[in-house]
Enzyme design. Structure first.
Site, PDB file in Angstrom:
ATOM      1  CB  ALA A  12      -0.932  -0.006   1.218  1.00  0.00           C
ATOM      2  NE  ARG A  15       7.834   2.410  -8.444  1.00  0.00           N
ATOM      3  CZ  ARG A  15       9.076   2.062  -8.098  1.00  0.00           C
ATOM      4  NH1 ARG A  15       9.961   2.991  -7.820  1.00  0.00           N
ATOM      5  NH2 ARG A  15       9.443   0.803  -8.061  1.00  0.00           N
ATOM      6  CG  ASN A 108       0.072  -3.380 -18.506  1.00  0.00           C
ATOM      7  OD1 ASN A 108      -0.728  -2.539 -18.106  1.00  0.00           O
ATOM      8  ND2 ASN A 108       1.274  -3.065 -18.970  1.00  0.00           N
ATOM      9  CG  PHE A 109      -4.061  -3.964 -13.329  1.00  0.00           C
ATOM     10  CD1 PHE A 109      -5.103  -4.872 -13.212  1.00  0.00           C
ATOM     11  CD2 PHE A 109      -3.024  -4.031 -12.411  1.00  0.00           C
ATOM     12  CE1 PHE A 109      -5.105  -5.836 -12.201  1.00  0.00           C
ATOM     13  CE2 PHE A 109      -3.017  -4.984 -11.401  1.00  0.00           C
ATOM     14  CZ  PHE A 109      -4.065  -5.884 -11.296  1.00  0.00           C
ATOM     15  CG  HIS A 136       8.810  -0.658 -17.680  1.00  0.00           C
ATOM     16  ND1 HIS A 136       8.831  -1.460 -18.788  1.00  0.00           N
ATOM     17  CD2 HIS A 136       7.546  -0.720 -17.191  1.00  0.00           C
ATOM     18  CE1 HIS A 136       7.636  -2.004 -18.965  1.00  0.00           C
ATOM     19  NE2 HIS A 136       6.835  -1.568 -18.010  1.00  0.00           N
ATOM     20  CG  HIS A 137       9.636   2.841 -13.227  1.00  0.00           C
ATOM     21  ND1 HIS A 137      10.133   2.304 -12.067  1.00  0.00           N
ATOM     22  CD2 HIS A 137       8.572   2.067 -13.554  1.00  0.00           C
ATOM     23  CE1 HIS A 137       9.401   1.269 -11.709  1.00  0.00           C
ATOM     24  NE2 HIS A 137       8.439   1.102 -12.603  1.00  0.00           N
ATOM     25  CE  LYS A 140       8.969  -4.082 -15.261  1.00  0.00           C
ATOM     26  NZ  LYS A 140       8.063  -4.592 -14.235  1.00  0.00           N
TER      27      LYS A 140
END
Ligand SMILES: NC(=O)c1ccc[n+]([C@@H]2O[C@H](COP(=O)([O-])OP(=O)(O)OC[C@H]3O[C@@H](n4cnc5c(N)ncnc54)[C@H](O)[C@@H]3O)[C@@H](O)[C@H]2O)c1
Ligand SMILES: O=C(O)C1=N[C@H](C(=O)O)CCC1
Length: 252
Positions: A12, A15, A108-109, A136-137, A140
């Site tokens: 929670a 990111r 992946n959402f 990606h950032h 990761k």
């Protein structure tokens, strides 16, 4: 399940997890009952009466969390990556002992990312060459991304079913990694760059023609409609579901 699912978020403070806490709190048809991060005990889930747990943690943490959820009949919506066939088989084993429980593993959402995979399946057999670039950032943990691995497997499966030969590649000498990682025969290249969030290009090529599918998640809010869809549907979907597309009525 209650008419308003009682939802817990694992990871929670991360990111994704912090976005999920906001999204669940804002959704009128569900209730946030727990928000846990590292070092907080899983028993909080049962004490809070959670019916659905959203896991957005780390590949090293997800299996323990999922085992606890399934053994306690808590449905799970999982965005955490690091999935292998062996891990999926383990989850199926746990679910066999808790047949009313549902687990969604969503590489992946992002709705557009799911559509990219869907369209890649359709395009796969029409082109001689295919390669994937995921970007990606730099925070990761895993490479290549879960989305890229899933996309490569979907493409490879479609090409096998259509009897496509391997893509042409005359490389005889290469530095390590220069041609990317091979996932089911599909080269996957991973970029890590400050400023990026989550992006993917699927490049198809044939004589005189390039076809590119590209998806960009510009922020983590982009994943939240998919997370909420998973929470809404998982209570009526016992067993293991891999991929949000199964909840999107995409047809074939
Ligand atoms: N499926 C998707 O659409 C999607 C999108 C983005 C990220 N992800 C994946 O979600 C995961 C999390 O990504 P992130 O960028 O939010 O990472 P992050 O590092 O920002 O957050 C992870 C959080 O999980 C916590 N955590 C670690 N172990 C835990 C445990 N045992 N119990 C509870 N909390 C624990 C960490 O303390 C951290 O706060 C990664 O695997 C990432 O690849 C998936
Ligand atoms: O930021 C991440 O980490 C992401 N992980 C997923 C993946 O590995 O595919 C989804 C995109 C963002």
């Amino acid at each position: 399940m209650s008419s308003k699912p009682r939802v817990a978020v694992l990871g929670a403070r991360g990111r994704m997890g912090s976005e999920a806490v906001k999204a669940v709190t804002a959704a009128e048809d569900m209730e946030l009952v727990a928000a846990l991060d590292r070092d907080e005990k899983r028993e909080t889930l049962t004490e809070a009466g959670a019916e659905v747990a959203v896991d957005l943690t780390h590949p090293d943490a997800v299996m323990g969390n999922l085992e606890f959820c399934v053994r306690n009949g808590i449905h799970a919506v999982v965005g955490t990556t690091g999935w292998t066939d062996e891990r999926l088989a383990t989850v199926r084993g746990w679910l066999a002992g808790s047949p009313a429980t549902g687990v969604l593993i969503a590489p992946n959402f992002g709705i557009g990312a799911v559509l990219t995979m869907h369209f890649a399946r359709q395009a796969a057999r029409f082109f001689e060459s295919v390669e994937i670039v995921e970007l990606h950032h730099p925070g990761k943990a895993d490479a290549p991304s879960g989305t890229a691995v899933r996309t490569a497997r979907i493409i490879a499966e479609a090409r096998r079913a259509a009897g496509c030969p391997p893509a042409p590649d005359a490389t005889t000498t290469a530095l390590d990694g220069a041609r990317g990682a091979e996932v089911d025969g599909v080269p996957v290249h991973a970029v890590r760059l400050r400023g990026l969030v989550a992006h993917q290009e699927v490049l198809f090529g044939d004589e005189g023609e390039i076809f590119t599918l590209r998806h960009d998640s510009m922020n983590r809010g982009s994943f939240m409609p998919g997370v909420l869809l998973g929470i809404r549907r998982i209570g009526q979907t016992p067993g293991l579901t891999v991929g949000l597309e199964h909840f999107m009525d995409l047809g074939s």
